[in-house]
Design a protein around this motif. Structure first.
Motif, short mmCIF file in Angstrom:
data_model
loop_
_atom_site.label_atom_id
_atom_site.label_comp_id
_atom_site.label_asym_id
_atom_site.label_seq_id
_atom_site.Cartn_x
_atom_site.Cartn_y
_atom_site.Cartn_z
N LEU A 126 -21.74 -11.59 -1.01
CA LEU A 126 -21.92 -11.65 0.44
C LEU A 126 -22.50 -12.99 0.87
CD1 LEU A 126 -23.21 -8.03 1.18
CD2 LEU A 126 -20.98 -8.99 1.80
N GLU A 127 -23.39 -13.54 0.05
CA GLU A 127 -23.97 -14.85 0.37
C GLU A 127 -22.90 -15.94 0.33
OE1 GLU A 127 -26.68 -17.71 1.44
OE2 GLU A 127 -26.90 -15.52 1.47
N ALA A 128 -22.00 -15.85 -0.67
CA ALA A 128 -20.90 -16.81 -0.74
C ALA A 128 -19.97 -16.65 0.46
CB ALA A 128 -20.12 -16.62 -2.05
N LEU A 129 -19.73 -15.40 0.86
CA LEU A 129 -18.88 -15.16 2.03
C LEU A 129 -19.54 -15.69 3.30
CD1 LEU A 129 -16.40 -13.86 3.33
CD2 LEU A 129 -17.67 -11.70 3.41
N ARG A 130 -20.85 -15.50 3.41
CA ARG A 130 -21.58 -16.00 4.59
C ARG A 130 -21.50 -17.52 4.66
NH1 ARG A 130 -26.58 -17.97 6.14
NH2 ARG A 130 -27.15 -18.24 3.95
N SER A 131 -21.67 -18.20 3.52
CA SER A 131 -21.59 -19.67 3.50
C SER A 131 -20.19 -20.14 3.90
CB SER A 131 -21.94 -20.19 2.10
OG SER A 131 -23.26 -19.82 1.74
N THR A 132 -19.17 -19.43 3.42
CA THR A 132 -17.79 -19.80 3.78
C THR A 132 -17.54 -19.63 5.27
OG1 THR A 132 -17.00 -19.14 1.58
CG2 THR A 132 -15.36 -19.29 3.34
N ILE A 133 -18.01 -18.51 5.83
CA ILE A 133 -17.82 -18.26 7.26
C ILE A 133 -18.54 -19.31 8.10
CG2 ILE A 133 -18.33 -16.64 9.14
CD1 ILE A 133 -17.83 -14.38 7.16
N ILE A 134 -19.75 -19.70 7.67
CA ILE A 134 -20.51 -20.71 8.42
C ILE A 134 -19.78 -22.04 8.38
CG2 ILE A 134 -22.63 -22.09 8.39
CD1 ILE A 134 -24.13 -19.58 7.54
#
Length: 363
Positions: free
Chosen positions: A31-39
């Protein structure tokens, strides 16, 4: 949630294959990797929007051009041979203003127009007057109201062709620029900036997304990803240009003429038109990205020539099915315009798979 879990599991398998010594990632790490990608994707889109907002006037002018083409094509289709749409539009504008001028001012104005345009301008009020009469009496009226010779022949030819008498071109004729709320023009600029920013930044957004979906890339796989993104930029721009120059004018012409045949005036709202045109251009750009998705899968061994050759018939059906839902106009010609390039790109991918099968070590 199911699809997210499947994506995380695929990422774990990919990372395990590329880095067997590293442990499995937890759901929080995914989820942290997904959050960084979305940002990163959001910041990229925001920067592109800000850049495009500075060119709002230019972008609006570009989006108006297809509408101008629709109107001019409509004018041209209702003119006899030998009379251009430009001359007829100029003649209608001249006829509209010169009746309010003094004799001296009218004489000075007419010096700026050719004799052919002046003669066409003389026809405009006669054709307007003829429309007040029953259809069966209009030709006789024009015959009696004009002198025998070229003038009468021209008037009758314009009447027979159904020459458009409405004044103006594009923006004036279609009432495209109507804003009905105080802040609507500003909000439309933001909306236009969003769509244009999405188009400009789409290749980079795709790159960030692929980095998340396919983690732990090896060096040769990274080079493949860079090439795919560069190739995707060219295809996306080609699809967007194809939609803007070939598809959008045709679709607008279909809706414009269909409305006229139904007796409905084309008073298009700028907000609806803007959304329609921007979505159409973006959808075609995205459709042309098909090779960018398939070719990396071929290079990574997930797809091969035999599998793609066998599923060729299903791909053809899928292309026409996608065109049925994505095409903005329901006529068969527009759906063909969308489906055929999609299938042609798929055939190119099959050809690439065949070449790759005979040259598996091609970088």
């Amino acid at each position: 949630m199911f699809w997210l879990q499947q994506l995380f599991r695929a990422r774990e398998r990919r990372q395990s294959a590329s880095s067997p010594d590293e442990g499995e990632m937890s759901i929080i790490e995914h989820l942290e990797a997904l959050r960084s990608t979305i940002i990163r994707m959001a910041l990229t889109l925001l920067a592109a929007m800000i850049l495009c907002f500075g060119f709002s006037d230019t972008m609006m002018a570009l989006l108006r051009q297809p509408v101008d083409r629709v109107w001019e094509d409509h004018e041209r289709s209702h003119l006899p041979s030998g009379i251009s749409a430009e001359d007829w539009i100029a003649a209608k504008s001249l006829a509209a203003v010169r009746t309010e001028l003094s004799a001296e001012a009218r004489e000075q104005l007419q010096h700026h127009f050719s004799p052919a345009i002046q003669q066409l301008a003389d026809m405009v009020p006669l054709l307007h007057a003829a429309t007040l009469l029953p259809a069966e009496q209009q030709e006789a009226y024009l015959t009696r109201s004009t002198t025998a010779g070229p003038q009468r022949e021209q008037a009758l030819a314009l009447h027979a062709a159904g020459a458009e008498l409405k004044e103006g071109r594009g923006r004036a004729a279609l009432k495209l620029m109507g804003a009905f709320r105080p802040g609507e023009a500003f909000m439309l600029s933001l909306q236009l900036s969003f769509f244009c920013g999405l188009i400009v930044s789409f290749p980079l957004l795709m790159y960030f997304l692929l980095q998340f979906i396919i983690p732990g890339l090896l060096e040769h796989e990274k080079r493949l990803l860079y090439k795919s993104v560069g190739f995707g930029v060219a295809l996306f721009l080609a699809g967007s240009a194809f939609a803007y120059w070939a598809v959008l004018p045709r679709v607008l012409s279909f809706f414009y003429n269909y409305s006229l045949d139904m007796g409905i005036e084309n008073d298009w709202r700028i907000g609806y038109y803007l959304t329609f045109a921007a979505k159409l251009v973006f959808v075609f750009g995205a459709v042309f990205e098909l090779p960018v998705i398939i070719i990396p899968l071929i290079k990574l061994g997930i797809l091969n020539y035999e599998r793609m050759k066998v599923t060729r018939g299903y791909a053809l059906i899928a292309c026409f099915g996608a065109a049925l839902f994505l095409a903005p106009a329901p006529d068969p010609a527009t759906m063909l315009i969308m489906a055929l390039p999609m299938y042609a790109l798929y055939e190119l991918c099959i050809l690439f798979a065949r070449i790759e099968q005979h040259n598996p070590h091609t970088p």
